[in-house]
Design a protein around this motif. Structure first.
Motif, PDB file in Angstrom:
ATOM      1  N   GLU A   7      -0.104  -4.633  -6.889  1.00 41.71           N
ATOM      2  CA  GLU A   7      -0.074  -4.826  -5.434  1.00 41.71           C
ATOM      3  C   GLU A   7      -1.283  -4.120  -4.824  1.00 41.71           C
ATOM      4  N   ASP A   8      -2.070  -4.845  -4.031  1.00 38.90           N
ATOM      5  CA  ASP A   8      -3.294  -4.246  -3.501  1.00 38.90           C
ATOM      6  C   ASP A   8      -3.113  -3.502  -2.191  1.00 38.90           C
ATOM      7  N   GLU A   9      -1.989  -3.717  -1.496  1.00 38.73           N
ATOM      8  CA  GLU A   9      -1.808  -2.982  -0.246  1.00 38.73           C
ATOM      9  C   GLU A   9      -1.198  -1.627  -0.587  1.00 38.73           C
ATOM     10  N   ASP A  51       2.199  -9.166  -6.903  1.00 39.53           N
ATOM     11  CA  ASP A  51       1.835  -9.712  -5.605  1.00 39.53           C
ATOM     12  C   ASP A  51       0.977 -10.960  -5.828  1.00 39.53           C
ATOM     13  N   ASN A  53      -1.400 -12.432  -3.431  1.00 38.82           N
ATOM     14  CA  ASN A  53      -2.768 -12.256  -2.942  1.00 38.82           C
ATOM     15  C   ASN A  53      -3.351 -10.942  -3.421  1.00 38.82           C
ATOM     16  N   LYS A 100       8.026 -11.019   1.270  1.00 38.48           N
ATOM     17  CA  LYS A 100       7.807  -9.822   2.084  1.00 38.48           C
ATOM     18  C   LYS A 100       8.000 -10.193   3.545  1.00 38.48           C
TER      19      LYS A 100
END
Ligand code: CA
Length: 224
Positions: A7-9, A51, A53, A100
């Motif tokens: 997950e990049d966030e 995730d 994106n 989400k």
């Protein structure tokens, strides 16, 4: 149970990691698709939370590659509520799909359900070395038919030693496979855990199975 979050966030990743740790899971985090894929190939995870994106390689790319080489459970996570995305994920072999924002209890329930499915469908075989037996699915171990109570870490450690029976594992290898990435690398913890494990599975028996190779590491094997 060891989970990988890709997950990049950072906020979502931290929230997931913290919540899952509090619920007793060993959790690693990757912030790009490439790093995630790399970690997933290095370790054996019970579940990957992926995730869609992501920078570099997106979730679809990670999913396709992982699916081609392993049967690890994969849960896709996305902000897109589009039916097409969900269908695409399931077509590519994702085991579940969560939108989400989600409520934590729902995530936990889905994870439990996926991990249960793991047990039923993959039916991991019982491992056996001499009279020592381990059933990964039911999380149980026996020696000479006698049930042995192990903590979660002791179980993971024994599972690793039995899977690689006959192969020498260094302290560093053991740490990377049994503790999560952010664990402060004090190799003393391996010695302590091995000692505890020996007290349960070796000390009461004549035939010792865990052997120390001084300066190298440990090996579990039957020596006659
Ligand atoms: Ca993202």
């Amino acid at each position: 149970m060891r989970l990988l979050i890709i997950e990049d966030e950072p906020r979502t990743a931290d929230y997931l990691q913290q919540g899952l740790r509090e619920n007793g899971y060993v959790v690693d985090c990757a912030y790009t698709g490439t790093d995630g894929l790399h970690l997933a190939r290095q370790h054996s995870y019970d579940l990957v939370i992926l995730d869609v994106n992501l920078p570099e390689l997106d979730g679809w790319g990670v999913l396709q590659r992982l699916r081609a080489e392993s049967s690890t459970r994969i849960m896709m996570l996305t902000a897109h509520g589009r039916l097409a995305d969900r269908v695409k994920g399931l077509d590519l072999g994702a085991d579940d799909y969560l939108l989400k924002p989600f409520e934590f209890p729902e995530l936990l329930a889905r994870i439990r359900s996926l991990l249960r499915r793991n047990d039923q469908h993959l039916q991991p075989d019982t491992l056996k070395v001499a009279d020592l037996e381990l059933d990964p699915g039911r999380h149980r171990a026996w020696r000479g038919g006698q049930r042995i109570d192990l903590t979660a870490k002791e179980f993971t450690l024994l599972h690793l030693l039995m899977r690689q029976s006959g192969e020498v594992l260094s302290r560093t290898q053991i740490i990377s496979l049994v503790w999560d990435m952010n664990f402060d690398c004090d190799t003393n913890v391996v010695e302590v855990s091995i000692r505890r494990l020996r007290a349960k599975i070796d000390d009461p028996f004549d035939n010792k199975l865990i052997h120390t190779l001084r300066g190298v590491g440990y090996v579990l094997e039957a020596r006659t």
